[in-house]
Each structure stands twice: as structure tokens, then as C-alpha cells.
Design a protein around this motif. Structure first.
Motif, mmCIF file in Angstrom:
data_model
loop_
_atom_site.group_PDB
_atom_site.id
_atom_site.type_symbol
_atom_site.label_atom_id
_atom_site.label_comp_id
_atom_site.label_asym_id
_atom_site.label_seq_id
_atom_site.Cartn_x
_atom_site.Cartn_y
_atom_site.Cartn_z
ATOM 1 N N LEU A 92 27.478 12.331 59.879
ATOM 2 C CA LEU A 92 26.222 11.336 60.504
ATOM 3 C C LEU A 92 26.910 10.190 60.896
ATOM 4 C CD1 LEU A 92 24.181 11.980 56.980
ATOM 5 C CD2 LEU A 92 23.589 12.856 59.370
ATOM 6 N N ASP A 93 27.832 9.385 60.716
ATOM 7 C CA ASP A 93 28.409 8.208 61.366
ATOM 8 C C ASP A 93 28.725 8.862 62.470
ATOM 9 O OD1 ASP A 93 28.018 6.908 58.831
ATOM 10 O OD2 ASP A 93 29.926 7.020 58.372
ATOM 11 N N GLN A 94 29.464 9.758 62.724
ATOM 12 C CA GLN A 94 29.645 10.164 64.335
ATOM 13 C C GLN A 94 28.435 10.334 65.157
ATOM 14 O OE1 GLN A 94 32.028 13.530 63.923
ATOM 15 N NE2 GLN A 94 33.920 12.448 62.666
ATOM 16 N N TRP A 95 27.274 10.885 64.545
ATOM 17 C CA TRP A 95 25.963 11.284 65.338
ATOM 18 C C TRP A 95 25.480 9.758 65.703
ATOM 19 C CZ3 TRP A 95 20.834 9.918 64.669
ATOM 20 C CH2 TRP A 95 20.228 10.470 65.375
ATOM 21 N N LEU A 96 25.389 8.762 64.719
ATOM 22 C CA LEU A 96 24.739 7.644 64.848
ATOM 23 C C LEU A 96 25.588 6.648 65.988
ATOM 24 C CD1 LEU A 96 24.328 6.498 61.033
ATOM 25 C CD2 LEU A 96 22.290 6.986 62.963
ATOM 26 N N ASP A 97 27.106 7.181 66.067
ATOM 27 C CA ASP A 97 27.786 6.247 66.913
ATOM 28 C C ASP A 97 27.203 6.646 68.413
ATOM 29 O OD1 ASP A 97 29.067 4.706 65.263
ATOM 30 O OD2 ASP A 97 30.883 5.955 64.781
ATOM 31 N N ARG A 98 27.046 8.024 68.271
ATOM 32 C CA ARG A 98 26.843 8.860 69.706
ATOM 33 C C ARG A 98 25.637 8.272 70.368
ATOM 34 N NH1 ARG A 98 29.116 13.292 67.128
ATOM 35 N NH2 ARG A 98 27.048 14.454 67.012
ATOM 36 N N GLN A 99 24.765 8.029 69.280
ATOM 37 C CA GLN A 99 23.210 7.389 69.845
ATOM 38 C C GLN A 99 23.386 5.993 69.953
ATOM 39 O OE1 GLN A 99 21.439 10.067 70.349
ATOM 40 N NE2 GLN A 99 23.170 11.171 69.245
ATOM 41 N N ASN A 100 24.423 5.239 69.629
ATOM 42 C CA ASN A 100 24.600 3.917 69.680
ATOM 43 C C ASN A 100 23.528 2.973 69.038
ATOM 44 O OD1 ASN A 100 25.806 1.532 70.570
ATOM 45 N ND2 ASN A 100 24.183 1.399 72.291
ATOM 46 N N VAL A 101 23.413 3.859 67.638
ATOM 47 C CA VAL A 101 22.454 3.523 66.657
ATOM 48 C C VAL A 101 23.090 2.845 65.706
ATOM 49 C CG1 VAL A 101 20.640 3.959 65.101
ATOM 50 C CG2 VAL A 101 20.460 4.908 67.410
ATOM 51 N N ARG A 102 22.698 1.409 65.146
ATOM 52 C CA ARG A 102 23.333 0.791 63.774
ATOM 53 C C ARG A 102 22.413 0.547 62.892
ATOM 54 N NH1 ARG A 102 26.817 2.341 66.546
ATOM 55 N NH2 ARG A 102 28.587 1.371 67.241
ATOM 56 N N PRO A 103 21.755 1.652 61.910
ATOM 57 C CA PRO A 103 20.822 1.317 61.103
ATOM 58 C C PRO A 103 21.347 0.099 60.006
ATOM 59 C CG PRO A 103 21.874 3.448 60.699
ATOM 60 C CD PRO A 103 22.513 2.961 62.064
ATOM 61 N N LEU A 104 20.537 -0.341 59.123
ATOM 62 C CA LEU A 104 20.978 -0.990 58.076
ATOM 63 C C LEU A 104 20.971 -0.238 56.796
ATOM 64 C CD1 LEU A 104 21.198 -3.925 56.676
ATOM 65 C CD2 LEU A 104 18.535 -3.873 56.087
ATOM 66 N N LEU A 105 22.448 -0.106 56.370
ATOM 67 C CA LEU A 105 22.803 0.608 55.466
ATOM 68 C C LEU A 105 22.528 -0.063 54.286
ATOM 69 C CD1 LEU A 105 24.088 3.199 54.336
ATOM 70 C CD2 LEU A 105 26.401 1.906 54.697
ATOM 71 N N LEU A 106 21.465 0.357 53.580
ATOM 72 C CA LEU A 106 20.864 -0.029 52.409
ATOM 73 C C LEU A 106 21.419 0.492 51.121
ATOM 74 C CD1 LEU A 106 18.246 -2.014 51.209
ATOM 75 C CD2 LEU A 106 16.883 0.238 51.179
ATOM 76 N N GLY A 107 21.855 1.654 51.063
ATOM 77 C CA GLY A 107 22.570 2.200 49.957
ATOM 78 C C GLY A 107 23.083 3.403 50.202
ATOM 79 N N ALA A 159 18.889 2.540 55.702
ATOM 80 C CA ALA A 159 18.987 4.028 55.668
ATOM 81 C C ALA A 159 19.777 4.163 54.584
ATOM 82 C CB ALA A 159 20.170 4.280 56.891
ATOM 83 N N LEU A 160 19.559 5.302 53.967
ATOM 84 C CA LEU A 160 20.210 5.938 52.720
ATOM 85 C C LEU A 160 20.832 6.901 52.906
ATOM 86 C CD1 LEU A 160 16.702 5.810 50.894
ATOM 87 C CD2 LEU A 160 18.520 3.881 50.675
ATOM 88 N N LEU A 161 22.529 6.604 52.788
ATOM 89 C CA LEU A 161 23.438 7.853 53.165
ATOM 90 C C LEU A 161 24.323 7.920 51.949
ATOM 91 C CD1 LEU A 161 24.484 6.124 56.410
ATOM 92 C CD2 LEU A 161 22.879 8.314 56.141
ATOM 93 N N PRO A 162 24.882 9.317 51.893
ATOM 94 C CA PRO A 162 26.238 9.480 50.794
ATOM 95 C C PRO A 162 27.155 8.830 51.193
ATOM 96 C CG PRO A 162 25.345 11.657 52.075
ATOM 97 C CD PRO A 162 24.623 10.631 52.892
ATOM 98 N N MET A 172 19.958 10.591 43.350
ATOM 99 C CA MET A 172 19.595 9.461 43.423
ATOM 100 C C MET A 172 19.060 8.992 44.820
ATOM 101 S SD MET A 172 19.216 6.819 41.443
ATOM 102 C CE MET A 172 20.262 6.919 39.861
ATOM 103 N N LEU A 173 19.846 9.484 45.755
ATOM 104 C CA LEU A 173 19.582 9.241 47.104
ATOM 105 C C LEU A 173 18.234 9.809 47.563
ATOM 106 C CD1 LEU A 173 21.977 9.637 50.265
ATOM 107 C CD2 LEU A 173 19.321 10.222 50.272
ATOM 108 N N ARG A 174 17.745 10.870 46.971
ATOM 109 C CA ARG A 174 16.456 11.243 47.231
ATOM 110 C C ARG A 174 15.256 10.448 46.630
ATOM 111 N NH1 ARG A 174 15.919 15.977 43.996
ATOM 112 N NH2 ARG A 174 15.254 14.461 42.516
ATOM 113 N N GLU A 175 15.618 9.962 45.301
ATOM 114 C CA GLU A 175 14.678 9.123 44.793
ATOM 115 C C GLU A 175 14.259 8.007 45.263
ATOM 116 O OE1 GLU A 175 12.774 10.209 42.118
ATOM 117 O OE2 GLU A 175 13.418 11.742 42.797
ATOM 118 N N PHE A 176 15.420 7.088 45.976
ATOM 119 C CA PHE A 176 15.131 5.965 46.673
ATOM 120 C C PHE A 176 14.446 6.023 47.934
ATOM 121 C CE2 PHE A 176 18.247 4.167 43.726
ATOM 122 C CZ PHE A 176 18.112 2.705 44.259
ATOM 123 N N ALA A 177 14.671 7.438 48.504
ATOM 124 C CA ALA A 177 14.064 7.945 49.792
ATOM 125 C C ALA A 177 12.520 7.964 49.648
ATOM 126 C CB ALA A 177 14.933 9.069 50.807
#
Length: 304
Positions: free
Chosen positions: A213-228, A200-203, A235-240
Motif C-alpha cells: 500500500l505504501d508503494q501504491w501511495l508513492d506511485r500516486q504521489n499521495v500523502r495521506p495523514l496517517l491517523l493510526g 488513513a488507517l493502515l496495518p 481494531m483497524l476496521r472498528e476505527f474506520a
């Protein structure tokens, strides 16, 4: 008391105001382009004129006394009104372009910043736009000393910044998770569980949208790999765009991100809103170009 008021030297008051506002004699001297002994001498003269101690040492810094805080509050009003006078004179109709200095928070997508700013160029009077980018903290500090006219951000100004400023809501929109077509195709299946363990690429975590967004991921019980993590959304957009991970995209930009950058929607971050604000030193916006920006921005976000 009336004699003291008549003899008040506003230049000395300016030196005192600068020291308290910047929090340091050294920084005030840099701002005023004066030597420390000169400023110190003028501060002593001001204290003698007023018959009150205005500053005391606290460690290596100078802090205002109780009377100093009162004097500072009046100085804030005095020099704030002075700046408003200069701005009013600058904004009189003339053949010269109307100058507009805008601070743009790094985390604010530049595509959104452009859509907010562009209507200011459509006024009958020509406008010269000067844009500066930076963190919200730095930009609000520049706003406080009138080096910029308005700050565009994804969050309102907070009391912790210790600056008198006013946040004007421009609107909000939904947020979609998006990625390159190949990645999005696999992640659409079993969304949002499919995001678990995926790059995942996040601010950065000091931003309002990241906290939501962190709260949303917690509610879904989802743990992405924070790549950046990125302060700059471009810059975030370019990586994505290069396929390094999935990213959040405000819904107002979804169509342009599909067309211009090849992004595909994965799914909605339900309940998450990207919010946008214009922050000014004035409670009521008077600058005609800023008024045009805020009016059109509210229309833009009402349509999403």
C-alpha cells in the motif's frame, strides 16, 4: 561408531535439541520443566557418549560447534518424525474429535480467517478447532515446537525467522479503499488525489500488505495523514467504521463490509494484491482438516 549409536540416549539428545532450538539454556529448562544443573549434566553426558564437544559459550549464550550443528540437524529430523508419528496416531478414525490448532496472524482479517477455517468443520469426522492469535514471528515459533498445526497469514515465512516451515499459497485478491458513506462520497471525487492529507488507517509497517500500500501511495504521489497503524485488523476496521479515516479492504470482503459495517468503496488500489498463506511444518499437508481448509480457500480466492 555402531556401539555409540546403540547407546545413544534420546532423552539427552532432546535436551541438546531444545537448548539449540530455543537459543538459551534457561528457555530450554522452562520448556522441559527441568532445573538447569540437571540439563547441563545430561548435556555433558551426551558429549561424553559422542566423544565430541557440541556446545561452546559465546558471551552469555551457548552456541553449537560444527559437530553440534550436524547433531542438531539430525535431531531435527528425529523429533520431527516423532511428532509426525503422534499426529498420525491422533488422526486415525475414532469417536474422538480431530484436534486442529490454528495460529492466526493478527493482521489477517478475522472474516477471512473464518472463511478459510470453516470448511474444516464440515468433515465427516468431527473436528475441534483451537485458534490462537499473535504476530507471525511468535506463531511460527509455536509451529516449530508443534504447539500449533498451521499458521494463517498474509505473507509467507521468511528465512530471517530461522525456522524450517513451508508456505502454501492460498490465493490473492484486489484491495479497495473504503470508508463510511459520508467520507467516501467526498473522496471518490478526484480519486486518488483526493486521499492526499486525509486521515488513513493502515496495518503496521512490518506487514506485507502495508508495504504494498505504501508503494501504491508513492506511485500516486499521495500523502495521506496517517491517523493510526494497527497490528489487529479488527481494531483497524472498528476505527474506520466510526469514521476516523479511510482503510484498505480485501475485495473478497467488500460485499460483507458494505452490508454489515456500512462501508462504501472509494476506489481500487490498482496493482496491490492481498495474499494469503497457510504455513506448516510439513512440506506436504497431511492433516485432513488443514487439507480441507487449503482446498476451499483456493476456491474462495479463485472466485474473486
Amino acid at each position: 561408531m555402531s556401539n555409540v549409536i546403540r547407546r545413544l540416549n534420546y532423552q539427552h539428545l532432546l535436551y541438546f535439541w531444545s537448548v539449540v532450538r530455543t537459543g538459551s539454556l534457561t528457555r530450554a529448562c522452562e520448556e522441559l520443566a527441568l532445573a538447569a544443573p540437571t540439563v547441563s549434566a545430561q548435556l555433558r553426558t551426551l558429549e561424553e557418549r559422542l566423544g565430541e564437544k557440541l556446545l561452546v559459550k559465546s558471551g552469555r549464550t551457548l552456541v553449537p560447534t560444527e559437530v553440534g550443528r550436524l547433531v542438531y540437524s539430525y535431531a531435527n529430523e528425529i523429533f520431527g518424525l516423532g511428532q509426525e508419528l503422534m499426529e498420525a496416531l491422533e488422526q486415525r478414525p475414532s469417536s474422538r474429535p480431530l484436534k486442529l490448532l490454528i495460529g492466526i496472524d493478527d493482521v489477517l482479517p478475522k472474516e477471512i480467517a473464518y472463511r478459510i477455517v470453516e470448511p474444516s468443520l464440515q468433515l465427516k469426522q468431527s473436528v475441534r478447532v483451537i485458534c490462537r492469535e499473535g504476530t507471525l514471528e511468535r506463531l511460527v515459533a509455536d509451529l516449530a515446537i508443534h504447539e500449533i498445526d498451521v499458521v494463517l497469514s498474509d505473507s509467507p515465512v521468511t528465512p530471517s525467522l530461522n525456522v524450517r516451515a513451508y508456505s502454501h499459497p492460498l490465493g490473492s485478491c484486489n484491495v479497495y479503499w473504503m470508508a463510511t458513506p459520508t467520507l467516501a462520497k467526498t473522496l471518490r471525487r478526484d480519486f486518488p488525489k483526493s486521499l492526499d492529507g486525509v486521515p488513513a488507517l493502515l496495518p503496521t509497517d512490518d506487514t506485507a500488505i502495508r508495504r504494498a500500500l505504501d508503494q501504491w501511495l508513492d506511485r500516486q504521489n499521495v500523502r495521506p495523514l496517517l491517523l493510526g497503524e494497527f497490528e489487529d485488523y479488527a481494531m483497524l476496521r472498528e476505527f474506520a467504521r466510526e469514521g476516523h479515516g479511510f482503510a484498505p479492504v480485501p475485495s473478497v470482503l467488500e460485499a460483507s463490509f458494505r452490508k454489515q459495517h456500512g462501508f462504501v468503496r472509494i476506489g481500487l488500489a490498482k496493482g496491490v494484491k492481498a495474499e494469503f498463506y497457510a504455513i506448516s511444518a510439513e512440506r506436504k499437508i497431511k492433516h485432513p482438516a488443514i487439507a480441507a481448509m487449503t482446498d476451499n480457500a483456493r476456491q474462495l480466492f479463485s472466485e474473486t
